[in-house]
Design a protein around this motif. Structure first.
Motif, short mmCIF file in Angstrom:
data_model
loop_
_atom_site.label_atom_id
_atom_site.label_comp_id
_atom_site.label_asym_id
_atom_site.label_seq_id
_atom_site.Cartn_x
_atom_site.Cartn_y
_atom_site.Cartn_z
N MET A 1 63.44 -22.95 -43.20
CA MET A 1 62.77 -24.11 -42.64
C MET A 1 61.39 -23.71 -42.09
N THR A 2 60.51 -24.64 -42.10
CA THR A 2 59.17 -24.42 -41.57
C THR A 2 59.25 -24.08 -40.09
N ARG A 3 58.45 -23.14 -39.68
CA ARG A 3 58.41 -22.76 -38.26
C ARG A 3 57.15 -23.34 -37.63
N PHE A 4 57.29 -23.72 -36.38
CA PHE A 4 56.20 -24.32 -35.61
C PHE A 4 55.93 -23.46 -34.39
N LEU A 5 54.82 -23.74 -33.72
CA LEU A 5 54.58 -23.06 -32.45
C LEU A 5 55.74 -23.40 -31.53
N PRO A 6 56.31 -22.42 -30.86
CA PRO A 6 57.50 -22.68 -30.05
C PRO A 6 57.21 -23.57 -28.84
N VAL A 7 58.18 -24.44 -28.55
CA VAL A 7 58.15 -25.26 -27.35
C VAL A 7 59.43 -24.99 -26.58
N THR A 8 59.35 -25.09 -25.27
CA THR A 8 60.52 -24.88 -24.43
C THR A 8 60.99 -26.21 -23.90
N ILE A 9 62.28 -26.47 -24.10
CA ILE A 9 62.92 -27.69 -23.63
C ILE A 9 63.78 -27.33 -22.43
N LYS A 10 63.66 -28.09 -21.35
CA LYS A 10 64.52 -27.91 -20.19
C LYS A 10 65.43 -29.13 -20.10
N PHE A 11 66.71 -28.92 -20.39
CA PHE A 11 67.67 -30.01 -20.44
C PHE A 11 68.03 -30.51 -19.04
N VAL A 12 68.65 -31.67 -18.99
CA VAL A 12 69.03 -32.30 -17.72
C VAL A 12 69.95 -31.40 -16.91
N ASP A 13 70.82 -30.64 -17.58
CA ASP A 13 71.76 -29.77 -16.86
C ASP A 13 71.12 -28.46 -16.41
N GLY A 14 69.81 -28.29 -16.64
CA GLY A 14 69.09 -27.11 -16.18
C GLY A 14 68.94 -26.02 -17.23
N GLY A 15 69.68 -26.12 -18.33
CA GLY A 15 69.56 -25.14 -19.39
C GLY A 15 68.23 -25.29 -20.11
N THR A 16 67.79 -24.21 -20.74
CA THR A 16 66.54 -24.25 -21.49
C THR A 16 66.79 -23.74 -22.91
N MET A 17 65.88 -24.12 -23.80
CA MET A 17 65.96 -23.68 -25.19
C MET A 17 64.56 -23.64 -25.75
N VAL A 18 64.24 -22.58 -26.47
CA VAL A 18 62.96 -22.48 -27.17
C VAL A 18 63.20 -22.98 -28.58
N VAL A 19 62.37 -23.93 -29.01
CA VAL A 19 62.53 -24.56 -30.31
C VAL A 19 61.27 -24.33 -31.13
N SER A 20 61.45 -23.83 -32.36
CA SER A 20 60.30 -23.59 -33.23
C SER A 20 60.61 -23.94 -34.68
N SER A 21 61.69 -24.68 -34.91
CA SER A 21 62.04 -25.06 -36.28
C SER A 21 62.76 -26.40 -36.26
N ILE A 22 62.90 -26.99 -37.43
CA ILE A 22 63.63 -28.25 -37.53
C ILE A 22 65.10 -28.04 -37.20
N ALA A 23 65.67 -26.94 -37.66
CA ALA A 23 67.07 -26.63 -37.32
C ALA A 23 67.24 -26.49 -35.81
N GLY A 24 66.29 -25.86 -35.16
CA GLY A 24 66.32 -25.73 -33.70
C GLY A 24 66.18 -27.08 -33.01
N ALA A 25 65.33 -27.95 -33.56
CA ALA A 25 65.16 -29.29 -33.00
C ALA A 25 66.46 -30.07 -33.10
#
Length: 96
Positions: A1-25
């Motif tokens: 999958m195409t990779r993008f500049l990474p973004v960090t998501i901070k979920f409501v429960d406080g967890g975080t995830m770095v997303v840089s692909s469609i699969a990650g999204a």
């Protein structure tokens, strides 16, 4: 999958995830969001699924994902690179 500049998501429960692909999204969309009924969230889900099936451009789907995260306040601001921080420091010394 195409990779993008990474973004960090901070979920409501406080967890975080770095997303840089469609699969990650896709994975991030399954996390804890403030409002999964929001229009932008629904659009992101549809477009990410379409991108995974090859019927939507990945860039369009990733942009929709970022917009949905931003709208719900889950998109953490990117850290300034060391080089930009140095340039900002130099600029502020000159009174600019």
């Amino acid at each position: 999958m195409t990779r993008f500049l990474p973004v960090t998501i901070k979920f409501v429960d406080g967890g975080t995830m770095v997303v840089s692909s469609i699969a990650g999204a896709k994975k991030a969309l399954g996390g804890r969001w403030k409002n999964k009924e929001a229009m932008a969230y629904g659009a992101a889900v549809r477009l990410v699924d379409d991108a995974l099936r090859g019927i939507c451009r990945p860039a369009v789907a990733f942009a929709a994902f970022k917009e949905a995260a931003k709208e719900q306040g889950l998109l953490k601001p990117a850290n300034t690179s060391a080089a930009l921080a140095m340039l900002d420091k130099l600029w502020s010394r000159d009174g600019g």
